[in-house]
Write an enzyme that holds these catalytic residues in place. Structure first.
Site, PDB file in Angstrom:
ATOM      1  N   LYS A  46      23.350  38.442  73.384  1.00  0.00           N
ATOM      2  CA  LYS A  46      22.076  37.648  73.882  1.00  0.00           C
ATOM      3  C   LYS A  46      21.325  37.228  72.558  1.00  0.00           C
ATOM      4  O   LYS A  46      20.534  37.873  71.724  1.00  0.00           O
ATOM      5  CB  LYS A  46      21.006  38.948  74.572  1.00  0.00           C
ATOM      6  CG  LYS A  46      20.096  37.943  75.371  1.00  0.00           C
ATOM      7  CD  LYS A  46      18.941  38.701  75.763  1.00  0.00           C
ATOM      8  CE  LYS A  46      18.029  38.960  74.688  1.00  0.00           C
ATOM      9  NZ  LYS A  46      17.220  37.535  74.041  1.00  0.00           N
TER      10      LYS A  46
ATOM     11  N   GLY B 244      16.103  42.897  65.017  1.00  0.00           N
ATOM     12  CA  GLY B 244      14.899  42.412  65.276  1.00  0.00           C
ATOM     13  C   GLY B 244      13.852  43.402  64.898  1.00  0.00           C
ATOM     14  O   GLY B 244      14.226  43.909  63.908  1.00  0.00           O
TER      15      GLY B 244
ATOM     16  N   GLU C 244      19.054  47.030  63.286  1.00  0.00           N
ATOM     17  CA  GLU C 244      18.524  46.476  61.961  1.00  0.00           C
ATOM     18  C   GLU C 244      17.119  45.912  62.260  1.00  0.00           C
ATOM     19  O   GLU C 244      17.047  44.903  63.034  1.00  0.00           O
ATOM     20  CB  GLU C 244      19.685  45.291  61.547  1.00  0.00           C
ATOM     21  CG  GLU C 244      20.917  45.898  61.586  1.00  0.00           C
ATOM     22  CD  GLU C 244      21.354  46.595  60.535  1.00  0.00           C
ATOM     23  OE1 GLU C 244      20.547  46.547  59.251  1.00  0.00           O
ATOM     24  OE2 GLU C 244      22.424  47.475  60.361  1.00  0.00           O
TER      25      GLU C 244
ATOM     26  N   CYS D 270      14.516  39.111  56.956  1.00  0.00           N
ATOM     27  CA  CYS D 270      14.269  40.737  57.078  1.00  0.00           C
ATOM     28  C   CYS D 270      13.898  41.199  55.736  1.00  0.00           C
ATOM     29  O   CYS D 270      13.475  42.126  55.348  1.00  0.00           O
ATOM     30  CB  CYS D 270      15.330  41.269  57.710  1.00  0.00           C
ATOM     31  SG  CYS D 270      16.897  40.986  57.310  1.00  0.00           S
TER      32      CYS D 270
ATOM     33  N   GLU E  18       4.593  44.197  58.224  1.00  0.00           N
ATOM     34  CA  GLU E  18       5.596  43.058  58.120  1.00  0.00           C
ATOM     35  C   GLU E  18       4.972  41.730  58.555  1.00  0.00           C
ATOM     36  O   GLU E  18       4.489  41.764  59.912  1.00  0.00           O
ATOM     37  CB  GLU E  18       6.855  43.510  58.818  1.00  0.00           C
ATOM     38  CG  GLU E  18       7.799  42.190  58.656  1.00  0.00           C
ATOM     39  CD  GLU E  18       9.136  42.379  59.246  1.00  0.00           C
ATOM     40  OE1 GLU E  18       9.014  42.748  60.652  1.00  0.00           O
ATOM     41  OE2 GLU E  18      10.095  42.037  58.760  1.00  0.00           O
TER      42      GLU E  18
END
Ligand code: NAD
Length: 498
Positions: free
Chosen positions: A195, A248, A270, A305, A402
């Site tokens: 997905k 994500g 992750e 990331c 973040e």
């Protein structure tokens, strides 16, 4: 500006896309669809179907059938599986330009990065894991169970493919991150339902088409497009999924982790990062260091990331290094990703841009000093200047959370202990970089930094043979490398009494 390939023009002429299940497209849904927007001009490219629970169920059942013991995929020798993975790698190279252009259209990123990091990175990953299909192994084990008479034990372990994998990926590197999951899962002999993010579903669809063209049996890789709330939720809670592999945000990762526990399925997460770059006053080359730190945060518009979004600079060189980084940032050309001379493209979407801008505002409200950037340079498109803040308080929101955009916060430190304390004072622990010519200092930092990946004198780069993953809220598990393929196997212990 780059001209779209004929293949891509034909692909986009479909206008609406169904899911890619069992080697073919399903009929696109007319009522339940998502528009894919080009963030450079905010115009709709095409629309894709928003997967319903029924669509997800069809994809999972298909992948389950493809995984049955007597299926062509399960009966295939590791060598033949390897050949297919090699051939997917070659297909990606052959269609590199079309795929890269598609990624730039849906994500906005620079075409040169789409070619190298996304498509080049994905083909490298497939080539790497093609070699692993023939190297998955168990062990023979001496065990101590007493047996009657002359009988003896012969104990061993074998690694078996786990089953149907749900692979859920974000939008920042849509193809390469998908490859970090799909390639090792296929190498291990699993089947997959992928997905992609609702922002970047198109490259996943074209990729799945190409994989089937490369010889992957239909049903082994299926793509269901859609959002998280409906499509993603249906996928992670499907009873026939054996493992969920997710990349994500930390927020979504927690939801996925809970759903996986509910079904008692494996999960790898992750997640987000807030990675420190630590510059000592004995850095090898300050010019290269400034460029390296800037590349570490501004590459891919900061939507990486492992981006080095907090830079800790020794107080003796703080002003100099910060000024150098700001000079690099100010020279960057902001333009459409299709402009070969661009250094910075648009962010992925208007809503993401607004989120990043809210952090810039918050930083100013909390007293951070804006050293460079901070504005949207054009009226149209999701563009933002590379932005640099100088901060003294490590607890400020923009130091702790973040942002996932081209925003760097710079903080001075006094000595190594101070640098370590500040760098490790974070919920996240994905990556870190250290800039020094002193190997003892570098190794002490390597040992004590709470991060899954540490680079010395370079921004973080991915490599198929180098595991990637996080400490703390940055995740559970590792992708890539040997660990990355074993993550899609389960261990069976056997004892033959003879
Ligand atoms: P996101 O969490 O919003 O979405 C990621 C994917 O999860 C998308 O496909 C989305 O549709 C899906 N999703 C959302 N809610 C879901 C739900 N309830 N159930 C199932 N699926 C759901 O993340 P994003 O905004 O697409 O990506 C940015 C984030 O990804 C950043 O935090 C970044 O640090 C992280 N990231 C981490 C790594 C890594 O290797 N650690 C790599 C790239 C990106």
């Amino acid at each position: 500006m780059v001209k779209l390939t004929q293949q891509l023009t034909q692909f986009l002429n479909k206008k609406t896309f169904g899911h890619f299940i069992n080697g073919a497209y399903t009929t696109p849904s007319l009522t339940n669809s998502i528009e894919v927007i080009n963030p450079a001009n905010e115009e709709t490219i095409v629309s894709v179907s928003k997967g319903s629970p029924e669509d997800v169920d069809y994809a999972v059942r298909t992948a389950k059938t493809a995984f049955e013991y007597q299926s062509p995929w399960r009966k295939m020798s590791p060598d033949d599986r390897g050949k297919i993975l090699f051939s997917i790698a070659e297909k990606l190279e052959e269609h590199k330009e079309s795929l890269a252009q598609l990624i730039t259209l849906e994500n906005g990123k620079l075409i040169k990065d789409a070619r190298s990091s996304d498509v080049g990175g994905a083909s490298k990953t497939f080539r790497y894991y093609a070699g692993w299909t023939t190297k998955i192994e168990g062990e023979t084990l001496d065990i101590s169970q007493p047996q009657k008479g002359n009988k003896q034990n012969f104990a061993f372990t074998r690694r078996e493919p786990i089953g149907v994998i749900a692979a859920i990926v974000p939008w920042n590197f849509p193809l390469s991150i998908a490859s970090w999951k799909v390639a090792p899962a296929l190498a291990a002999g699993c089947t997959v339902v992928l997905k992609p993010s609702e922002e970047t579903p198109l490259s996943a669809l074209l990729f799945a088409e190409l994989a089937v063209e490369a010889g992957l049996p239909p049903g082994v890789l299926n793509v269901v497009t859609g959002d998280g709330a409906t499509t993603g939720s249906a996928l992670i809670s499907h009873k026939d999924i054996s493992k969920v592999t997710f990349t994500g945000s930390t927020q979504t990762g927690k939801i996925i982790g809970k759903a996986a526990m509910e079904n008692v399925t494996g999960v790898s997460l992750e997640l987000g990062g807030k990675s420190p770059a630590i510059v000592f006053d004995d850095a090898i080359d300050f010019d290269a260091t400034a460029k390296g730190v800037a590349a570490g945060i501004f590459r891919n518009q900061g939507q990486v990331c492992v981006a080095g979004s907090r830079v800790y600079i020794h107080k003796n060189v703080f002003d100099k290094v910060l000024t150098d980084i700001a000079h690099v940032a100010e020279k960057m050309k902001i333009s459409d990703g299709f402009d070969e001379a661009a250094d910075l493209g648009p962010l992925v979407s208007r809503s993401h841009l607004e989120g990043v801008c809210a952090y810039i505002q918050k930083g100013q409200e909390e007293g951070a000093v804006l050293m460079s950037g901070g504005d949207q340079p054009f009226d149209k498109g999701c563009f933002l200047q590379p932005t640099i803040f100088s901060v003294t308080d490590n607890e400020q929101t923009i130091v702790q959370e973040e942002i996932f955009g081209p925003v760097l916060v710079a903080i001075p430190f006094t000595d190594m202990e101070d640098a370590l304390q500040k760098a490790n004072d974070s919920k996240m622990g994905l990556a870190a970089t250290v800039w020094t010519k002193d190997i003892s200092k570098a190794m002490t930092m390597v040992n004590r930094l709470q991060a899954g990946v540490v680079y010395v004198n370079s921004p973080v780069r991915s490599d198929p043979n180098l595991p990637l993953g996080g400490y703390k809220h940055s995740g559970i598990g590792r992708e890539l490398g040997k660990t990355g393929v074993y993550a899609y196997t389960t261990l069976k212990s056997v004892n033959i009494v003879y």
